[in-house]
Design a protein around this motif. Structure first.
Motif, PDB file in Angstrom:
ATOM      1  N   THR A   2     -68.157 -36.419-116.889  1.00  0.00           N
ATOM      2  CA  THR A   2     -67.312 -35.272-117.203  1.00  0.00           C
ATOM      3  C   THR A   2     -65.915 -35.721-117.600  1.00  0.00           C
ATOM      4  O   THR A   2     -65.319 -35.190-118.548  1.00  0.00           O
ATOM      5  N   THR A   3     -65.382 -36.714-116.873  1.00  0.00           N
ATOM      6  CA  THR A   3     -64.038 -37.222-117.178  1.00  0.00           C
ATOM      7  C   THR A   3     -63.994 -37.833-118.572  1.00  0.00           C
ATOM      8  O   THR A   3     -63.037 -37.634-119.327  1.00  0.00           O
ATOM      9  N   ALA A   4     -65.060 -38.578-118.942  1.00  0.00           N
ATOM     10  CA  ALA A   4     -65.114 -39.195-120.273  1.00  0.00           C
ATOM     11  C   ALA A   4     -65.144 -38.137-121.364  1.00  0.00           C
ATOM     12  O   ALA A   4     -64.502 -38.276-122.411  1.00  0.00           O
ATOM     13  N   ILE A   5     -65.896 -37.053-121.126  1.00  0.00           N
ATOM     14  CA  ILE A   5     -65.967 -35.968-122.110  1.00  0.00           C
ATOM     15  C   ILE A   5     -64.609 -35.314-122.268  1.00  0.00           C
ATOM     16  O   ILE A   5     -64.160 -35.032-123.374  1.00  0.00           O
ATOM     17  N   ARG A   6     -63.918 -35.090-121.136  1.00  0.00           N
ATOM     18  CA  ARG A   6     -62.613 -34.450-121.196  1.00  0.00           C
ATOM     19  C   ARG A   6     -61.616 -35.318-121.947  1.00  0.00           C
ATOM     20  O   ARG A   6     -60.793 -34.823-122.708  1.00  0.00           O
ATOM     21  N   ARG A   7     -61.687 -36.632-121.749  1.00  0.00           N
ATOM     22  CA  ARG A   7     -60.789 -37.527-122.471  1.00  0.00           C
ATOM     23  C   ARG A   7     -61.052 -37.468-123.967  1.00  0.00           C
ATOM     24  O   ARG A   7     -60.128 -37.483-124.777  1.00  0.00           O
ATOM     25  N   ALA A   8     -62.335 -37.401-124.351  1.00  0.00           N
ATOM     26  CA  ALA A   8     -62.677 -37.306-125.771  1.00  0.00           C
ATOM     27  C   ALA A   8     -62.178 -35.999-126.363  1.00  0.00           C
ATOM     28  O   ALA A   8     -61.767 -35.947-127.523  1.00  0.00           O
ATOM     29  N   ASP A   9     -62.217 -34.930-125.560  1.00  0.00           N
ATOM     30  CA  ASP A   9     -61.763 -33.624-126.036  1.00  0.00           C
ATOM     31  C   ASP A   9     -60.257 -33.576-126.253  1.00  0.00           C
ATOM     32  O   ASP A   9     -59.765 -32.670-126.928  1.00  0.00           O
ATOM     33  N   ARG A  10     -59.535 -34.545-125.664  1.00  0.00           N
ATOM     34  CA  ARG A  10     -58.082 -34.564-125.808  1.00  0.00           C
ATOM     35  C   ARG A  10     -57.590 -35.727-126.663  1.00  0.00           C
ATOM     36  O   ARG A  10     -56.392 -35.818-126.941  1.00  0.00           O
ATOM     37  N   ARG A  11     -58.484 -36.588-127.099  1.00  0.00           N
ATOM     38  CA  ARG A  11     -58.091 -37.753-127.883  1.00  0.00           C
ATOM     39  C   ARG A  11     -57.626 -37.318-129.272  1.00  0.00           C
ATOM     40  O   ARG A  11     -58.268 -36.489-129.913  1.00  0.00           O
ATOM     41  N   ILE A  12     -56.506 -37.881-129.722  1.00  0.00           N
ATOM     42  CA  ILE A  12     -55.970 -37.509-131.030  1.00  0.00           C
ATOM     43  C   ILE A  12     -56.969 -37.886-132.121  1.00  0.00           C
ATOM     44  O   ILE A  12     -57.483 -39.002-132.164  1.00  0.00           O
ATOM     45  N   SER A  13     -57.226 -36.943-133.001  1.00  0.00           N
ATOM     46  CA  SER A  13     -58.219 -37.123-134.058  1.00  0.00           C
ATOM     47  C   SER A  13     -57.760 -38.133-135.105  1.00  0.00           C
ATOM     48  O   SER A  13     -56.584 -38.174-135.476  1.00  0.00           O
ATOM     49  N   PRO A  14     -58.691 -38.941-135.630  1.00  0.00           N
ATOM     50  CA  PRO A  14     -58.361 -39.831-136.750  1.00  0.00           C
ATOM     51  C   PRO A  14     -57.878 -39.053-137.977  1.00  0.00           C
ATOM     52  O   PRO A  14     -57.109 -39.588-138.778  1.00  0.00           O
ATOM     53  N   VAL A  15     -58.334 -37.813-138.129  1.00  0.00           N
ATOM     54  CA  VAL A  15     -57.889 -36.997-139.257  1.00  0.00           C
ATOM     55  C   VAL A  15     -56.391 -36.739-139.155  1.00  0.00           C
ATOM     56  O   VAL A  15     -55.649 -36.859-140.145  1.00  0.00           O
ATOM     57  N   PHE A  16     -55.936 -36.423-137.947  1.00  0.00           N
ATOM     58  CA  PHE A  16     -54.507 -36.177-137.756  1.00  0.00           C
ATOM     59  C   PHE A  16     -53.712 -37.466-137.930  1.00  0.00           C
ATOM     60  O   PHE A  16     -52.628 -37.453-138.534  1.00  0.00           O
ATOM     61  N   LEU A  17     -54.239 -38.571-137.430  1.00  0.00           N
ATOM     62  CA  LEU A  17     -53.559 -39.858-137.600  1.00  0.00           C
ATOM     63  C   LEU A  17     -53.461 -40.232-139.078  1.00  0.00           C
ATOM     64  O   LEU A  17     -52.457 -40.812-139.515  1.00  0.00           O
ATOM     65  N   ALA A  18     -54.487 -39.875-139.852  1.00  0.00           N
ATOM     66  CA  ALA A  18     -54.441 -40.132-141.290  1.00  0.00           C
ATOM     67  C   ALA A  18     -53.346 -39.303-141.951  1.00  0.00           C
ATOM     68  O   ALA A  18     -52.643 -39.781-142.850  1.00  0.00           O
ATOM     69  N   LEU A  19     -53.170 -38.056-141.500  1.00  0.00           N
ATOM     70  CA  LEU A  19     -52.104 -37.209-142.019  1.00  0.00           C
ATOM     71  C   LEU A  19     -50.729 -37.809-141.714  1.00  0.00           C
ATOM     72  O   LEU A  19     -49.834 -37.805-142.562  1.00  0.00           O
ATOM     73  N   ILE A  20     -50.582 -38.325-140.497  1.00  0.00           N
ATOM     74  CA  ILE A  20     -49.325 -38.969-140.114  1.00  0.00           C
ATOM     75  C   ILE A  20     -49.067 -40.189-140.997  1.00  0.00           C
ATOM     76  O   ILE A  20     -47.934 -40.438-141.436  1.00  0.00           O
ATOM     77  N   ALA A  21     -50.136 -40.947-141.277  1.00  0.00           N
ATOM     78  CA  ALA A  21     -49.998 -42.139-142.123  1.00  0.00           C
ATOM     79  C   ALA A  21     -49.578 -41.757-143.539  1.00  0.00           C
ATOM     80  O   ALA A  21     -48.710 -42.415-144.141  1.00  0.00           O
ATOM     81  N   VAL A  22     -50.159 -40.681-144.085  1.00  0.00           N
ATOM     82  CA  VAL A  22     -49.782 -40.225-145.431  1.00  0.00           C
ATOM     83  C   VAL A  22     -48.331 -39.762-145.428  1.00  0.00           C
ATOM     84  O   VAL A  22     -47.564 -40.068-146.349  1.00  0.00           O
ATOM     85  N   MET A  23     -47.940 -39.036-144.394  1.00  0.00           N
ATOM     86  CA  MET A  23     -46.560 -38.556-144.295  1.00  0.00           C
ATOM     87  C   MET A  23     -45.577 -39.718-144.222  1.00  0.00           C
ATOM     88  O   MET A  23     -44.551 -39.729-144.916  1.00  0.00           O
ATOM     89  N   ALA A  24     -45.909 -40.712-143.393  1.00  0.00           N
ATOM     90  CA  ALA A  24     -45.025 -41.867-143.249  1.00  0.00           C
ATOM     91  C   ALA A  24     -44.964 -42.686-144.542  1.00  0.00           C
ATOM     92  O   ALA A  24     -43.877 -43.101-144.987  1.00  0.00           O
ATOM     93  N   GLY A  25     -46.115 -42.931-145.148  1.00  0.00           N
ATOM     94  CA  GLY A  25     -46.146 -43.724-146.372  1.00  0.00           C
ATOM     95  C   GLY A  25     -45.432 -43.042-147.528  1.00  0.00           C
ATOM     96  O   GLY A  25     -44.653 -43.674-148.253  1.00  0.00           O
ATOM     97  N   SER A  26     -45.678 -41.739-147.693  1.00  0.00           N
ATOM     98  CA  SER A  26     -45.014 -41.020-148.786  1.00  0.00           C
ATOM     99  C   SER A  26     -43.525 -40.855-148.503  1.00  0.00           C
ATOM    100  O   SER A  26     -42.701 -40.891-149.424  1.00  0.00           O
TER     101      SER A  26
END
Length: 268
Positions: A2-26
């Motif tokens: 259950t704890t592992a599932i909860r951690r996955a449910d709160r882990r920052i998505s790679p999609v959002f990290l990609a958006l941050i990378a595009v924002m930083a690069g641009s």
């Protein structure tokens, strides 16, 4: 397990990290003008990615506040991962807002996260959940305008300054529109818990059309003028001039060529 599932449910998505990378690069490309002749395109990427990041943060604020108010279902729905693909209405929350930024330079709010209100007790909590999203836009606007009101513009390249100003304008428009007390917008969600049950039942059928009605009214020239006068009054209070936002939008619209000096009139 259950704890592992909860951690996955709160882990920052790679999609959002990609958006941050595009924002930083641009953002770096705008600052350094790394590719001559393509600064406008870099501004476009920076503003769009920054705008989508702010939309994700807006919805995250709703979900996080709901979690601490008693709705633990937001975890399993993936709302705490900052992944825009997890939203209930990705079209309303991401696609349409980006289209309206491109069309008219306005921060269109949109509903995305589904909160199970029956799990939450207390009118103040319900109001706070609704207010959390637009308050995030206010914080984002304050961050974008910090170089202006902190007198920290020395050494900041002009295109980057204009891009920040335009991104701040989008945040201010989104905050103001979201706080309009019309069904379907966060402003109505703030006051709804304090209304009588009868009135809420009468208003409920109009909720799907509230946002469209508000946006339609903005195309009325007199209302549009008053709205943007309010927006620019707020921005002037943050030391951001209308020239800064105008040129930011001109850089953003890279397909129209090099920015021209501002002329009298609104942003539409």
């Amino acid at each position: 397990m259950t704890t592992a599932i909860r951690r996955a449910d709160r882990r920052i998505s790679p999609v959002f990290l990609a958006l941050i990378a595009v924002m930083a690069g641009s953002g770096w490309a705008v600052w350094s003008e790394a590719v001559p002749g393509y600064t406008g395109f870099a501004v476009f990427l920076f503003v769009v990615s920054g705008w989508v990041v702010s939309l994700c943060m807006h919805e995250y604020a709703h979900a996080r506040t709901a979690l601490h108010s008693g709705d633990i279902s937001v975890e399993a729905k993936g709302y705490l991962t900052l992944n825009p693909l997890k939203y209930t209405h990705a079209l309303l929350s991401i696609v349409l807002p980006v289209i309206f930024v491109i069309m008219g330079g306005i921060g269109l709010p949109g509903g995305a996260v589904f909160i199970e209100r029956g799990r939450i007790q207390g009118r103040w909590r319900h109001s706070l959940i609704s207010a959390a999203g637009p308050l995030t836009n206010i914080v984002f606007a304050a961050v974008c305008t910090a170089p202006f009101w902190l007198n920290g513009l020395a050494g900041v390249p002009a295109p980057f300054r204009f891009a920040l100003a335009f991104l701040a304008l989008l945040q201010v428009t989104a905050a103001i529109l979201n706080f309009v007390p019309v069904p379907g917008l966060d402003g109505y969600g703030v006051i709804e818990p304090w209304l009588s049950h009868k009135l809420r039942r009468q208003v409920e059928p109009f909720a799907p059309f509230g946002l469209l009605a508000v946006f339609g009214l903005l195309w009325v020239p007199e209302i549009n003028q008053v709205f943007f006068e309010l927006v620019h009054t707020v921005l002037r209070g943050l030391d951001v001039s209308s020239i800064d936002t105008y040129l930011g939008q001109e850089f953003f619209r890279f397909w129209r060529g090099e920015p021209q000096l501002p002329q009298t009139g609104g942003l539409f």
